[in-house]
Design an enzyme around this catalytic site. Structure first.
Site, short mmCIF file in Angstrom:
data_model
loop_
_atom_site.label_atom_id
_atom_site.label_comp_id
_atom_site.label_asym_id
_atom_site.label_seq_id
_atom_site.Cartn_x
_atom_site.Cartn_y
_atom_site.Cartn_z
N ASP A 20 0.37 -8.67 -5.54
CA ASP A 20 -0.48 -7.47 -5.57
C ASP A 20 -1.81 -7.63 -6.32
OD1 ASP A 20 1.87 -6.66 -4.40
OD2 ASP A 20 2.23 -4.97 -5.73
N ASP A 59 0.73 -4.31 -2.03
CA ASP A 59 1.22 -2.95 -1.98
C ASP A 59 0.49 -2.30 -0.81
OD1 ASP A 59 3.10 -1.62 -3.61
OD2 ASP A 59 1.55 -0.53 -4.72
N HIS A 61 0.74 1.15 1.01
CA HIS A 61 1.38 2.47 1.11
C HIS A 61 0.76 3.37 2.17
CE1 HIS A 61 3.62 1.55 -2.47
NE2 HIS A 61 2.63 1.69 -3.33
N SER A 67 5.75 7.52 -4.16
CA SER A 67 5.44 7.16 -5.54
C SER A 67 4.18 7.86 -6.06
CB SER A 67 5.25 5.65 -5.66
OG SER A 67 4.00 5.24 -5.12
N HIS A 78 -2.70 5.05 -4.59
CA HIS A 78 -3.23 3.69 -4.72
C HIS A 78 -2.80 2.85 -3.53
CE1 HIS A 78 0.87 3.41 -6.30
NE2 HIS A 78 0.85 2.16 -5.89
N LYS A 103 4.34 -4.52 1.47
CA LYS A 103 5.54 -3.83 0.99
C LYS A 103 5.21 -2.40 0.59
CE LYS A 103 4.78 -5.54 -3.64
NZ LYS A 103 4.37 -4.24 -4.22
N GLU A 110 10.25 3.69 -2.54
CA GLU A 110 9.47 2.82 -3.42
C GLU A 110 9.95 1.40 -3.18
OE1 GLU A 110 6.98 1.65 -4.67
OE2 GLU A 110 6.64 2.92 -6.42
N ALA A 138 1.84 -5.89 -11.26
CA ALA A 138 1.72 -5.85 -12.70
C ALA A 138 3.02 -6.37 -13.31
CB ALA A 138 1.47 -4.40 -13.16
N CYS A 142 5.75 -4.73 -10.34
CA CYS A 142 6.01 -5.57 -9.15
C CYS A 142 6.26 -7.03 -9.47
CB CYS A 142 4.89 -5.37 -8.14
SG CYS A 142 4.95 -3.69 -7.43
C1 VGL Z 1 2.73 -1.55 -8.76
C2 VGL Z 1 2.83 0.54 -9.67
C3 VGL Z 1 2.86 1.11 -8.42
C4 VGL Z 1 2.62 -3.04 -8.96
C5 VGL Z 1 2.77 -1.02 -7.50
O1 VGL Z 1 2.12 -3.74 -8.06
O2 VGL Z 1 3.05 -3.52 -10.04
N1 VGL Z 1 2.77 -0.79 -9.83
N2 VGL Z 1 2.84 0.32 -7.34
ZN ZN Z 2 2.51 1.08 -5.38
#
Ligand code: VGL
Ligand code: ZN
Length: 196
Positions: A20, A59, A61, A67, A78, A103, A110, A138, A142
């Protein structure tokens, strides 16, 4: 006697899994991770190495993802699919990835892990991969989920500690995630210590 499927060209022992590294998780993005952009040069160094099978997760979405705060979730909107925030960081050599895994694309589920609802484990196995080097964003979401699932799927997992950054919704979340990954049998290494 040549069997391409069994030949060295198909045999990757090691994979790099970049989690990500997208605009929305970098400074200026919708869910910015402090210093998230600083890992880009470390990731790019690996993208130049032929011995790694290179995977980039993203990510991805729908606009009404479960989420998001609008639906009672934890996060501001996001990484909405096909929007600029969902693109890979512009300096990342994403064109060198062998495989891109999207994903979190189902609106009611989620999916922090790159393995969750994706063909990642099967793809890695079909390439002969036994060990994955995980980096990206992060640490406490993830990266953590991908590293833990990597262990559950039977891979050796090395987390590149200098090439990850945490959200730290609660202070210490990143450090707790690292302890959890270690407890699950992941190894920690610095990207600068990985040979070509
Ligand atoms: C993530 C929060 C929401 C990540 C993804 O990639 O760590 N964190 N969606
Ligand atoms: Zn996300």
């Amino acid at each position: 006697m040549s069997d391409i499927a069994a030949g060295p060209a198909a045999g990757f022992e090691d994979a790099l899994v970049v989690v990500d590294l997208q605009n929305d998780f970098c400074p200026g993005g919708a869910l910015a991770v402090s210093e998230g952009d600083l890992i880009v040069p470390l990731v790019n160094r690996f993208f130049g190495r032929p011995r790694f099978f290179k995977v980039a997760t993203r990510d991805w979405h729908p606009a009404d993802h479960i989420s998001f705060e609008a639906r009672g979730g934890l996060w501001p909107s996001h990484c909405v699919a096909e929007t600029p925030g969902a693109r890979f960081h512009p300096d990342m050599h994403a064109d060198r990835a062998d495989l891109v895994i999207s994903k979190g694309a189902l609106k009611d589920a989620e999916a922090y892990s790159g393995f969750d609802g994706t063909p990642l484990a099967a793809d890695l196995r079909s390439r002969g991969v036994r060990r994955i080097f995980v980096c990206g964003l992060a640490t406490d979401y993830c990266v953590r989920a991908t590293a833990l699932d990597g262990r559950s799927e039977g891979f050796e997992v090395v987390v590149l500690e200098d090439a990850i950054r945490a959200v730290n919704v609660k202070s210490g979340d990143g450090d707790r995630a690292i302890r959890e990954m270690l407890g699950a049998g992941c190894a920690l290494m610095k990207s600068v210590d990985i040979s070509e």
